[in-house]
Design a protein around this motif. Structure first.
Motif, short mmCIF file in Angstrom:
data_model
loop_
_atom_site.label_atom_id
_atom_site.label_comp_id
_atom_site.label_asym_id
_atom_site.label_seq_id
_atom_site.Cartn_x
_atom_site.Cartn_y
_atom_site.Cartn_z
N CYS A 1 9.98 44.72 37.60
CA CYS A 1 10.50 43.74 36.64
C CYS A 1 9.97 42.36 37.02
O CYS A 1 10.23 41.89 38.12
CB CYS A 1 12.03 43.74 36.65
SG CYS A 1 12.70 45.32 36.09
N TYR B 1 10.35 39.76 31.60
CA TYR B 1 11.48 39.00 31.08
C TYR B 1 11.18 37.52 31.27
O TYR B 1 10.25 37.15 31.99
CB TYR B 1 12.78 39.39 31.82
CG TYR B 1 12.77 39.09 33.29
CD1 TYR B 1 12.20 39.99 34.20
CD2 TYR B 1 13.31 37.91 33.79
CE1 TYR B 1 12.19 39.71 35.56
CE2 TYR B 1 13.30 37.63 35.15
CZ TYR B 1 12.74 38.53 36.03
OH TYR B 1 12.71 38.25 37.37
N ILE C 1 15.89 49.24 28.33
CA ILE C 1 14.93 49.37 29.44
C ILE C 1 14.53 50.83 29.62
O ILE C 1 13.35 51.17 29.74
CB ILE C 1 15.55 48.82 30.76
CG1 ILE C 1 15.78 47.31 30.66
CG2 ILE C 1 14.66 49.16 31.95
CD1 ILE C 1 16.57 46.72 31.84
N SER D 1 18.07 42.99 36.96
CA SER D 1 16.68 42.97 37.41
C SER D 1 15.80 42.19 36.44
O SER D 1 14.68 41.80 36.80
CB SER D 1 16.15 44.41 37.54
OG SER D 1 16.99 45.15 38.38
N ILE D 2 16.26 41.98 35.22
CA ILE D 2 15.50 41.16 34.28
C ILE D 2 16.28 39.87 33.95
O ILE D 2 16.13 39.29 32.89
CB ILE D 2 15.12 41.94 33.00
CG1 ILE D 2 16.34 42.49 32.27
CG2 ILE D 2 14.17 43.08 33.33
CD1 ILE D 2 16.02 43.00 30.86
#
Ligand SMILES: Cc1ncc(COP(=O)(O)O)c(C=O)c1O
Length: 465
Positions: A182, A150, A136, A164-165
């Motif tokens: 994200c 994602y 990232i 977060s993804i």
């Protein structure tokens, strides 16, 4: 302070075996202890060898869980142990930090030789999530963009960036606010990906070639087209092969099935034979040189233990074992056999809705039967707790057949297997036969199972509080 000498590790293993659950409940994760007791999985594991875990009575359990997929070459492989011991014996100049070491460099050389030409450098890490965090950061710094896309149901690890993804609310909830920028797209939905990329601010699309949570396979040309869309949109295409890599799917990297050429590839788990924590990101020359673009920026990303000699040695031994034993091809053959033996269950049993997999990444999905009575019982079980039916299969598999496998995700009626790549044909046949026997019983005596489910569900409900 008492005057007695503290025990050695060997003395601890010898003298205090049997205290595991008590120590866990007191100092580690008591809720996990409750789950294990509820399901009767609260064993004392005395050892592990190849595809098996061995309990305190010396009983061998076929381990299709594989420590979340780290034991590709089998538990305690002698070659991996020897490699670690050789590093210890050599008293290497490990982790000079202001200096470089041999084994990590050789590992990078060997991994890149097995990877597509699109990647040319390695960033070492210690875990899967650390590899994803690095990807990232590199994507953002290399592109000067901030957004990361994602897939729904994605699992990339549980530290804040990877979380977060993560496309599963049961992991995300309560830990926010997560990293800004994200955004999810449905796995397989190229239009959604194209729409997001069109905004021109996407640094990367991070995707597992096969999703670990649920073992979701991509639509036929999804990954190639996603890669092409990323290229056209100026975003990096990142394959998270933490679970699918190192031979798991019958190729060294799963991306070989689709001839992908990603900008970054995340690796971890099985890479070091399950002995030593490890992670790595293979990075394109362009992205790498943009991020590390001067002496002042040489250490802008890293990790104290990244590239350590023990992990590198265990990984080099793992690669050697894979080659010498032909384990990648073997995984492909064993996976094909497992599918051949288990796919007919869809026709034979109403509760079996799908069997899927690639190589030794396999799953069976259950759903309600069509008959009125069967459906009512199914619903009675599922009302207790969504996904409970799968436990009605995994629990007897464990207790009656000594086979350990896992439910593929939270509230999912999917069971998943990640057998070690060293698994033998007769073990695959044993699993398929035990699975069928358990499912047949679940269909034949549904009321007994429903009662069992109700009891287990009640207890599981207590565990969740
Ligand atoms: C695809 C994928 N990425 C990343 C991770 C995170 O790896 P780790 O648990 O080593 O941080 C996992 C772990 O299951 C995974 O399956």
């Amino acid at each position: 302070m008492s005057g007695s000498t503290p025990p050695t590790v060997a003395e601890l293993i010898n003298d205090r075996s049997g205290e595991e659950m008590a120590l866990n409940d007191r100092f580690l994760n008591p809720q996990m202890g409750r789950i294990l007791r509820t399901l009767g999985f609260d064993k004392v594991w005395r050892g592990g060898e190849g595809a098996h875990l061995i309990d305190a009575d010396g009983e061998r359990y076929l381990d299709l869980f594989g420590g979340y997929g780290v034991f590709a070459i089998g538990r305690n492989h002698p070659a991996a142990i020897a490699a670690v011991e050789e590093v210890m014996a050599a008293r290497t100049g490990n982790l000079p930090q202001l200096g470089v070491t041999l084994l990590s460099g050789v590992l990078a050389e060997q991994l890149l030789a097995r990877a597509p030409d699109s990647v040319a450098a390695m960033v070492p890490a210690n875990t899967g999530t650390e590899a994803v965090e690095a990807a990232i950061k590199i994507a953002r710094a290399a592109t000067g963009r901030s957004r990361v896309l994602y897939a729904d149901h994605a699992f990339h690890g549980l530290t804040l960036g990877s979380l977060s993804i993560n496309g599963n609310s049961e992991f995300r909830d309560g830990f926010g606010p997560l990293l800004a920028g994200c955004d999810p797209v449905a796995f397989g939905d190229l239009d959604a990906l194209e729409r997001e990329l069109a905004r021109g601010d996407v640094a990367a699309f991070v995707v597992e070639p096969i999703q670990g949570k649920g073992v979701n396979l991509p639509p036929a040309d999804y990954l190639q087209r996603a890669q092409a869309l990323c290229r056209a949109g100026g975003a990096l295409f990142v394959c998270d092969e933490v679970q699918t890599g190192i031979g798991r799917t019958g190729r060294f990297l799963a991306l070989e099935h689709w001839q992908l050429a990603p900008d970054m590839i995340c690796l971890a788990k099985a890479l070091s034979g399950g002995l030593v924590p490890i992670g790595a990101v293979l990075v394109s020359r362009g992205a790498f040189d943009t991020v590390f673009d001067g002496m002042e920026r040489a250490v802008r990303h890293g990790s104290t233990f990244g590239g350590n000699d023990l992990a590198a040695a265990a990984a080099l031994a793992t690669l050697r074992v894979l080659d010498e034993q032909g384990l990648v091809e073997h995984a492909g053959r064993m996976g094909a056999l497992l599918l051949e033996l288990t796919q007919p269950l869809v026709e034979r049993y109403e509760v079996v809705h799908e069997v899927r997999g690639l190589g030794l990444m396999w799953a069976i999905e259950f759903g309600p039967p069509s008959g009125r009575v069967g459906r009512a019982l199914w619903e009675a079980v599922e009302r207790r707790q969504a996904g409970l039916f799968s436990q009605l299969i995994t629990v007897p598999l464990f207790h009656e057949h000594r086979i350990l496998c896992q439910v593929a995700g939270h509230r999912m009626n999917t069971i998943k297997a990640l057998p070690p790549l060293v698994v033998q044909e007769q073990e695959i046949r044993r699993f398929a036969a035990a699975l069928e026997e358990t499912i047949a019983r679940a269909e034949r005596y549904p009321s007994a199972l429903a009662r069992f489910g109700a009891r287990t569900g009640l207890r599981a409900a207590r565990v969740r509080r």
